[in-house]
Design a protein around this motif. Sequence first.
Motif, short mmCIF file in Angstrom:
data_model
loop_
_atom_site.label_atom_id
_atom_site.label_comp_id
_atom_site.label_asym_id
_atom_site.label_seq_id
_atom_site.Cartn_x
_atom_site.Cartn_y
_atom_site.Cartn_z
N LEU A 1 31.59 39.06 38.68
CA LEU A 1 30.71 37.54 38.67
C LEU A 1 30.25 37.50 37.42
CD1 LEU A 1 29.14 37.76 42.27
CD2 LEU A 1 31.32 36.40 41.18
N MET A 2 29.84 38.48 36.34
CA MET A 2 29.31 38.28 35.17
C MET A 2 30.10 37.76 33.99
SD MET A 2 26.43 41.23 34.99
CE MET A 2 25.91 40.63 33.30
N LEU A 3 31.57 37.66 34.55
CA LEU A 3 32.59 37.57 33.67
C LEU A 3 33.25 36.19 33.77
CD1 LEU A 3 33.84 41.43 33.26
CD2 LEU A 3 32.15 39.94 31.59
N SER A 4 33.80 35.82 33.00
CA SER A 4 34.40 34.48 33.05
C SER A 4 35.82 34.82 33.98
CB SER A 4 34.94 33.86 31.73
OG SER A 4 35.72 34.54 30.79
N PRO A 5 36.40 34.10 34.48
CA PRO A 5 37.87 34.39 35.03
C PRO A 5 38.98 34.60 33.91
CG PRO A 5 36.70 32.62 36.37
CD PRO A 5 35.94 32.68 35.05
N ALA A 6 38.84 33.80 32.96
CA ALA A 6 39.98 34.09 31.65
C ALA A 6 39.63 35.59 31.18
CB ALA A 6 39.55 33.00 30.78
N PHE A 7 38.36 36.01 31.21
CA PHE A 7 38.37 37.27 30.45
C PHE A 7 38.68 38.24 31.38
CE2 PHE A 7 35.82 41.25 29.51
CZ PHE A 7 36.04 41.03 28.27
N VAL A 8 38.42 38.30 32.84
CA VAL A 8 38.70 39.14 33.88
C VAL A 8 40.49 39.42 33.90
CG1 VAL A 8 38.92 39.71 36.18
CG2 VAL A 8 36.81 38.76 35.43
N GLU A 9 41.23 38.04 33.67
CA GLU A 9 42.73 38.23 33.58
C GLU A 9 43.21 38.73 32.42
OE1 GLU A 9 46.20 35.05 33.89
OE2 GLU A 9 44.38 34.41 34.80
N ALA A 10 42.53 38.52 31.34
CA ALA A 10 42.92 38.68 29.91
C ALA A 10 42.57 40.39 29.43
CB ALA A 10 42.61 38.00 28.95
N ARG A 11 41.48 40.92 30.05
CA ARG A 11 41.22 42.12 29.76
C ARG A 11 40.95 43.24 30.80
NH1 ARG A 11 38.43 43.01 24.87
NH2 ARG A 11 38.74 45.09 25.68
N PRO A 12 42.06 43.40 31.51
CA PRO A 12 41.85 44.53 32.59
C PRO A 12 41.31 45.91 32.17
CG PRO A 12 44.12 44.35 32.11
CD PRO A 12 43.40 43.03 31.27
N ASP A 13 41.65 46.01 30.95
CA ASP A 13 41.15 47.28 30.35
C ASP A 13 39.52 47.59 30.31
OD1 ASP A 13 41.52 45.33 28.36
OD2 ASP A 13 40.68 47.02 26.86
N MET A 14 38.94 46.37 29.93
CA MET A 14 37.36 46.35 29.67
C MET A 14 36.96 46.43 31.10
SD MET A 14 35.06 46.17 27.88
CE MET A 14 34.01 45.29 26.91
N ILE A 15 37.85 45.36 32.27
CA ILE A 15 37.22 45.58 33.69
C ILE A 15 37.07 47.09 34.06
CG2 ILE A 15 37.61 44.58 35.91
CD1 ILE A 15 36.57 42.51 33.65
N GLU A 16 38.27 47.74 33.79
CA GLU A 16 38.25 48.84 34.25
C GLU A 16 37.17 49.92 33.83
OE1 GLU A 16 41.26 52.87 33.96
OE2 GLU A 16 42.13 50.86 34.18
N ARG A 17 36.74 49.91 32.48
CA ARG A 17 35.88 50.52 31.78
C ARG A 17 34.32 50.08 32.20
NH1 ARG A 17 37.65 49.65 25.76
NH2 ARG A 17 36.04 48.23 25.82
N LEU A 18 34.31 48.65 32.58
CA LEU A 18 32.96 48.54 33.03
C LEU A 18 32.70 48.87 34.72
CD1 LEU A 18 32.81 44.90 31.63
CD2 LEU A 18 31.39 46.61 30.86
N THR A 19 33.76 49.00 35.21
CA THR A 19 33.72 49.48 36.65
C THR A 19 33.35 50.87 36.54
OG1 THR A 19 35.41 47.79 37.63
CG2 THR A 19 35.00 49.71 38.66
#
Length: 112
Positions: free
Chosen positions: A2-20
């Motif tokens: 929820l802290m990230l824009s939908p476009a970023f979530v879609e474009a950067r799965p690597d970052m989402i994985e690291r943050l998770t």
Amino acid sequence: LLMLSPAFVEARPDMIERLTESALESPTPSHSAVHQALAIQWFDTCGRLSQIGAPTLVVTGGAVVVIPPANSYLLADHIPDSVLEVVPDAGHGFFWERPELLADLLTEFCND
């Protein structure tokens, strides 16, 4: 997410994985989460914002879902001589989404 824009979530799965992974490795203790939620709901310093005398940069993402950008406009309206910057197409985690832009904004603000 929820802290990230939908476009970023879609474009950067690597970052989402690291943050998770980071959140799972160091979860927020439940008592801290409760205190933070209570502070968000009940702590109101709006009446004292006009007392801030230091140069103030208010930054928000233009695609924030959790905390509406209107709150940043409210801060900037009540803090004398503050500067408001909206990071377009970024969420509340704009510092993860657009770190270079944030660095530029901070550098420019501090050099003025």
